[in-house]
Scaffold this motif. Structure first.
Motif, PDB file in Angstrom:
ATOM      1  N   MET A 278       1.823 -12.049  82.182  1.00  0.00           N
ATOM      2  CA  MET A 278       2.152 -11.724  80.705  1.00  0.00           C
ATOM      3  C   MET A 278       3.106 -12.600  80.005  1.00  0.00           C
ATOM      4  O   MET A 278       4.133 -12.981  80.713  1.00  0.00           O
TER       5      MET A 278
ATOM      6  N   ILE B 254       5.630 -13.728  77.151  1.00  0.00           N
ATOM      7  CA  ILE B 254       6.329 -13.011  76.203  1.00  0.00           C
ATOM      8  C   ILE B 254       6.764 -14.264  75.229  1.00  0.00           C
ATOM      9  O   ILE B 254       7.345 -15.186  75.582  1.00  0.00           O
TER      10      ILE B 254
ATOM     11  N   VAL C  99      10.178 -11.739  71.845  1.00  0.00           N
ATOM     12  CA  VAL C  99      11.764 -11.765  71.914  1.00  0.00           C
ATOM     13  C   VAL C  99      12.698 -11.424  70.672  1.00  0.00           C
ATOM     14  O   VAL C  99      13.590 -10.691  70.935  1.00  0.00           O
TER      15      VAL C  99
ATOM     16  N   ILE D  36      12.340  -7.524  70.650  1.00  0.00           N
ATOM     17  CA  ILE D  36      13.199  -6.855  71.990  1.00  0.00           C
ATOM     18  C   ILE D  36      14.624  -7.112  71.343  1.00  0.00           C
ATOM     19  O   ILE D  36      15.552  -6.151  71.470  1.00  0.00           O
ATOM     20  N   ALA D  37      14.895  -8.402  71.080  1.00  0.00           N
ATOM     21  CA  ALA D  37      16.275  -8.698  70.441  1.00  0.00           C
ATOM     22  C   ALA D  37      16.887  -7.490  69.326  1.00  0.00           C
ATOM     23  O   ALA D  37      17.964  -6.841  69.329  1.00  0.00           O
TER      24      ALA D  37
ATOM     25  N   GLU E 270      18.161 -19.562  71.683  1.00  0.00           N
ATOM     26  CA  GLU E 270      18.263 -18.598  72.714  1.00  0.00           C
ATOM     27  C   GLU E 270      16.806 -17.948  72.875  1.00  0.00           C
ATOM     28  O   GLU E 270      16.233 -17.401  74.107  1.00  0.00           O
TER      29      GLU E 270
ATOM     30  N   PHE F  58      14.832 -17.664  76.343  1.00  0.00           N
ATOM     31  CA  PHE F  58      14.532 -16.304  76.927  1.00  0.00           C
ATOM     32  C   PHE F  58      12.941 -16.244  76.878  1.00  0.00           C
ATOM     33  O   PHE F  58      12.683 -15.506  77.860  1.00  0.00           O
TER      34      PHE F  58
ATOM     35  N   GLN G 135      11.875 -17.897  80.061  1.00  0.00           N
ATOM     36  CA  GLN G 135      12.480 -17.139  81.144  1.00  0.00           C
ATOM     37  C   GLN G 135      11.793 -15.681  81.522  1.00  0.00           C
ATOM     38  O   GLN G 135      11.652 -15.382  82.629  1.00  0.00           O
ATOM     39  N   LEU G 136      11.961 -14.898  80.362  1.00  0.00           N
ATOM     40  CA  LEU G 136      11.382 -13.556  80.410  1.00  0.00           C
ATOM     41  C   LEU G 136       9.876 -13.592  81.047  1.00  0.00           C
ATOM     42  O   LEU G 136       9.578 -12.722  81.740  1.00  0.00           O
TER      43      LEU G 136
ATOM     44  N   ALA H  52       8.380 -15.861  82.899  1.00  0.00           N
ATOM     45  CA  ALA H  52       8.544 -15.926  84.370  1.00  0.00           C
ATOM     46  C   ALA H  52       8.920 -14.707  85.140  1.00  0.00           C
ATOM     47  O   ALA H  52       8.368 -14.469  86.216  1.00  0.00           O
ATOM     48  N   ILE H  53       9.870 -14.040  84.654  1.00  0.00           N
ATOM     49  CA  ILE H  53      10.471 -13.188  85.470  1.00  0.00           C
ATOM     50  C   ILE H  53       9.514 -11.853  85.454  1.00  0.00           C
ATOM     51  O   ILE H  53       9.169 -11.288  86.302  1.00  0.00           O
ATOM     52  N   VAL H  54       9.072 -11.568  84.261  1.00  0.00           N
ATOM     53  CA  VAL H  54       7.858 -10.255  83.978  1.00  0.00           C
ATOM     54  C   VAL H  54       6.701 -10.590  84.865  1.00  0.00           C
ATOM     55  O   VAL H  54       6.154  -9.861  85.478  1.00  0.00           O
TER      56      VAL H  54
ATOM     57  N   TYR I  92       6.426 -12.354  87.817  1.00  0.00           N
ATOM     58  CA  TYR I  92       7.176 -11.898  89.222  1.00  0.00           C
ATOM     59  C   TYR I  92       7.087 -10.429  89.294  1.00  0.00           C
ATOM     60  O   TYR I  92       6.630 -10.023  90.393  1.00  0.00           O
ATOM     61  N   MET I  93       7.415  -9.571  88.260  1.00  0.00           N
ATOM     62  CA  MET I  93       7.658  -8.172  88.451  1.00  0.00           C
ATOM     63  C   MET I  93       6.274  -7.366  88.587  1.00  0.00           C
ATOM     64  O   MET I  93       6.172  -6.496  89.056  1.00  0.00           O
ATOM     65  N   GLU I  94       5.417  -8.265  88.343  1.00  0.00           N
ATOM     66  CA  GLU I  94       3.802  -7.798  88.014  1.00  0.00           C
ATOM     67  C   GLU I  94       3.397  -7.603  89.429  1.00  0.00           C
ATOM     68  O   GLU I  94       2.199  -6.884  89.538  1.00  0.00           O
TER      69      GLU I  94
END
Lengths: 496, 95
Positions: free
Chosen positions: B1, B3, B8, B11-12, B23, B27, B30-31, B33-35, B37-39
């Motif tokens: 996914m 983002i 961003v 969401i902000a 920023e 973000f 970074q977000l 990559a993190i999302v 991973y969460m999948e």
């Protein structure tokens, strides 16, 4: 007055024999703080005057023949996300830089009632979000064992203060490993109690379904003494457990010979540093020598724990941190025209990068269209993780894992890659998701001389069993403990 | 996914954060990559698994007796306020 390696037991013996006064002990520690804090940066606020005044009151009572018990005269440090009435509580954040709470956390009230002396407030990752203590608006804490390395986080200041003898006992908080990981990196003992065992009242909320206050000390006995004081039901915390409190100190010597120790193979696989693996496997073999039987257990969902944790924790954080808006307390941005602009600018300037990142993540996983896919999914996986432990504990009494996959890493090593930093929490976050108690205790050293921590996990509310196993290990294998003398006779404790 | 920077910004706004352009760019990467991973959680079939919202063992929620108690008082409650006037918190004009 030499305070190195000082424990509560040692302190009480000296006080009872009138060899020393509480005031002298506190002054000796303050002298060390004065000398070392510019390097280590463990304290954000030092409360010298209040502490000396308090010490004198306690000394006056001792001079009447009063026998010190509990935490009487014990110099303690409090993580700066735990409210202390009249003492600035910053959460290591710019947004609360000048916040002075009008009340104390229940855990702090209990420490005070038990005779403790508060020396000050310790540095941490901002709002307890981090695994290295580098996310502090007051600068990073350095590891007393190696100043180029992190002390772990988020309770890095508390763990480093204990390791460097800048207090005797410290309180930290643990949402995903924030007591245990720094305890591991700093060679001290850190306990995350069962969710609900210690009141969260006055602990600034990060992830409300995960947060627990926990003690950090040099020995398991001191952790037990502190837990004894802070544990218990509190009408100010609806999630605190109204269950009897064990006598943790008395239970330290209860039988652990028939202990069934569960070893989950998933915790010893890819990503674990060979030195840590060896040290923890040695500890497991030592438990077997002590009479424990080893049981192979499985935690099949462990590999999903970090993804699960960072959805749930950030979702809760995004809601909890909505209260910081520049209206009732804390920092407020200047030069704004409208209320909306005031909120947005205050939060952008007041929060640091990691806190904003987590608020953003949490807002995203809770937002319309993504709630089911992320947040609800994570809540379901949380059930699976909790069941893993439930199943494992049908076959064993305690579970053993490493606390962290590596010893303390270098300052700056992981700061540019947030996901890499999150992966350091693999062994600790599941415990919070399942609400279980777990302790990290020192089990050896790396070839660089850095402490390595071993984690023991117990079923809900079995802190007595957990601490007994930990204490008896410490008694049987003192060489694994940082305070033990090496064969060469030198004291293995950070020499600062 | 993925983002995007637009995501961003959205969401902000929901999170009441006035992020800088720099920023937002950081973000977004970074977000994402993190999302991603969460999948990983999607590998698991959870269709018959109930959600867990907390680990409180007691099913009962404690409620204290509904009796008036002493509160902080205006002076103490306002002591940390960035701006207060006439026993109230003061904020920029709303309307």
């Amino acid at each position: 007055m030499d305070v190195s390696g000082l424990t509560i037991e040692g302190l009480h013996r000296a006080l009872e024999a009138r060899e020393v006064t509480v005031e002298e002990i506190c002054k000796a520690i303050f002298e060390r703080i004065e000398r070392l804090n510019t390097t280590l940066n463990v304290y954000i606020t030092v409360t010298y005057e209040q502490a000396i005044e308090r010490a004198r009151e306690l000394d006056a009572q001792l001079s009447t023949g009063y026998k010190p018990t509990g935490l009487y005269g014990v110099p303690v440090a409090i993580k700066d996300n735990i409210c202390t009435k009249g003492i600035r509580t910053t959460c290591a954040s710019r947004i609360l830089e000048n916040f002075v709470p009008p009340y104390s956390a229940t855990a702090v009230e209990k420490l005070h009632a038990a005779g403790a002396v508060i020396l000050g407030k310790t540095n941490c990752d901002e709002f307890a979000m981090g695994s290295s203590n580098e996310n502090s608006a007051f600068g990073p804490v350095r590891n007393p064992w190696d100043l180029s390395r992190v002390p772990g986080g988020s309770s890095g200041g508390s763990a480093a203060a204990v390791a460097a003898d800048l207090c005797v006992v410290a309180l930290g908080s643990d949402t995903g490993g924030s007591v245990r990981e720094p305890a591991s990196f700093c060679g001290v003992v850190g306990l995350k109690p069962t969710y609900g065992r210690v009141s969260r009242y006055g602990l600034v909320a990060y992830g409300s379904s995960l947060d627990q206050i926990g003690p950090i000390a040099k020995t398991t006995a001191d952790v037990a003494r502190t837990l004894q004081v802070i544990a218990g039901w509190d009408e100010h915390d609806a999630t605190s457990a109204n269950l009897p409190i064990d006598d943790y100190l008395a239970a330290l010597n209860s039988d652990v010979q028939s202990l069934r120790l569960g070893v989950p193979k998933e915790a010893f696989g890819v990503g674990l540093a060979p030195e840590v693996k060896r040290a923890v496997e040695t500890a497991i073999a030592n438990f077997e020598t002590m009479g424990a039987s080893l049981v192979e257990v499985t935690l099949p969902h462990l590999e999903y724990a970090i993804a699960d944790y960072y959805i749930i924790a950030t979702a809760e954080a995004s809601a909890n941190l909505a209260r910081f808006d520049g209206v009732r307390y804390g920092y407020r941005a200047e030069g704004v025209e409208t209320l909306a602009e005031m909120y947005q600018k205050t939060r952008d300037l007041g929060f640091g990068a990691e806190v904003k990142r987590r608020i953003m993540l949490g807002t995203y996983v809770l937002s319309s269209g993504y709630y089911d896919a992320y947040y609800l999914k994570a809540q379901k996986v949380r059930t699976l993780l909790e069941q893993d432990f439930r199943n494992a504990f049908t076959a064993c009494d305690l579970i053993v894992t490493p606390t962290a996959p590596t010893p303390a890493f270098k300052l700056g090593e992981k700061i540019s890659d947030p996901l890499e930093m999150y992966l350091a929490d693999i062994y600790t976050v599941t415990i919070n998701l399942a609400g279980l108690p777990a302790v990290s205790f020192p089990c050896g050293f790396s070839s660089d001389g850095l402490p390595i921590g071993c984690q023991l996990i117990a079923p809900h509310f079995q802190e007595a069993r957990l601490l007994a196993a930990c204490h008896q290990y410490e008694q049987n294998y003192p060489t694994a403990h940082p305070s033990a003398r090496t064969s060469a006779g030198s004291l293995r404790w950070p020499s600062l | 996914m993925t983002i995007t920077i637009d995501d961003v910004a959205k969401i902000a706004k929901l999170a009441n954060l006035a992020l800088t352009e720099q920023e937002k760019t950081a973000f977004a990467a970074q977000l994402s990559a993190i999302v991603d991973y969460m999948e990983k959680l999607n590998e698991l079939d959870t269709s018959n698994v109930p959600p867990m919202s907390h680990s409180t063992l007691s099913a009962e929620t404690y409620l204290r007796p509904d009796q008036p108690r002493k509160s902080l008082g205006t002076e103490t409650a306002l002591a940390n306020a960035p701006d207060a006037k006439d026993d109230h918190f003061r904020v920029p004009k709303v309307i």
